[in-house]
Design a protein around this motif. Sequence first.
Motif, PDB file in Angstrom:
ATOM      1  N   HIS A  40       0.878  -1.172   0.000  1.00  0.00           N
ATOM      2  CA  HIS A  40       0.000   0.000   0.000  1.00  0.00           C
ATOM      3  C   HIS A  40       0.914   1.219   0.000  1.00  0.00           C
ATOM      4  N   THR A  42       1.708   5.450  -0.613  1.00  0.00           N
ATOM      5  CA  THR A  42       1.190   6.810  -0.626  1.00  0.00           C
ATOM      6  C   THR A  42       2.357   7.780  -0.766  1.00  0.00           C
ATOM      7  N   ASP A  62      -2.342  10.214  -6.795  1.00  0.00           N
ATOM      8  CA  ASP A  62      -3.164   9.027  -6.547  1.00  0.00           C
ATOM      9  C   ASP A  62      -2.425   7.742  -6.912  1.00  0.00           C
ATOM     10  N   HIS A 102      -2.736   5.227  -2.516  1.00  0.00           N
ATOM     11  CA  HIS A 102      -3.714   6.085  -1.849  1.00  0.00           C
ATOM     12  C   HIS A 102      -3.218   7.526  -1.866  1.00  0.00           C
ATOM     13  N   ASP A 106      -6.155  11.386   1.759  1.00  0.00           N
ATOM     14  CA  ASP A 106      -7.356  10.569   1.868  1.00  0.00           C
ATOM     15  C   ASP A 106      -7.295   9.708   3.129  1.00  0.00           C
ATOM     16  N   THR A 109      -9.013   5.355   3.850  1.00  0.00           N
ATOM     17  CA  THR A 109      -8.306   4.243   3.239  1.00  0.00           C
ATOM     18  C   THR A 109      -7.977   3.227   4.333  1.00  0.00           C
TER      19      THR A 109
END
Length: 227
Positions: A40, A42, A62, A102, A106, A109
């Motif tokens: 994941h 970011t 994004d 992500h 945001d 998430t």
Amino acid sequence: MTEPTSSPQHPVVLAITGASGAVYSARLLHALLNTGTIVHCTISQSGAAVVRQELGITLNLDGSNVAELLTAAERFLQIPSNDPWNNATALQAIRDRQLLCHHYQDYFTPIASGSFLTSGMVVCPCSGSTLSGIAHAASQNLIQRAAEVHLKENRKLIVVPRETPLSVLQLENMHRLAQAGVVVLPAAPGWYHGATRLQDLVDFVVARILDQLGIANQQIQRWAAEG
């Protein structure tokens, strides 16, 4: 340190912030995907700015074009096509949704919640402002919130600062994080493993991060006693 495995049981969170050393994050992402790890990712606005300055590409916040980060790092490091850690596996992993990105603002998430299980989080590279935000539990974005989650859930958190010299305040922040159980792993490559290329120096730091995550790797030639 956790005993190395082929890939962790749960996903790993990778945060890229606005410190110099974008190639470290690119190479780390490459290695994680090649080991089958679900990632994941970011990227902060400042992190994207550094990527643009150092690797010559513009990343969408994004993460929709994060594959360009891998190819840009490969060009930057002049990695030969026959290198065992080639991009093919990593790029296929992106297509297979092994990588989830992500937006850094945001909060809705999975990685913003302690109920979402992970094997750890790496902030690489870690800027001074991110270091301070984490050290003082003053989360201003998803990156700092996810780090706070890892702290409160007693999960592995690794920060990779790349700054010199260090101010007293930065040293105090690192000390504060180390006391809380965070692994402070500066991007300070060693030379004892027979480094002859820029790639060797980058991979040294990546290997140490993977070791801390308990992920088996052969990024570098390790120190071994003779005989």
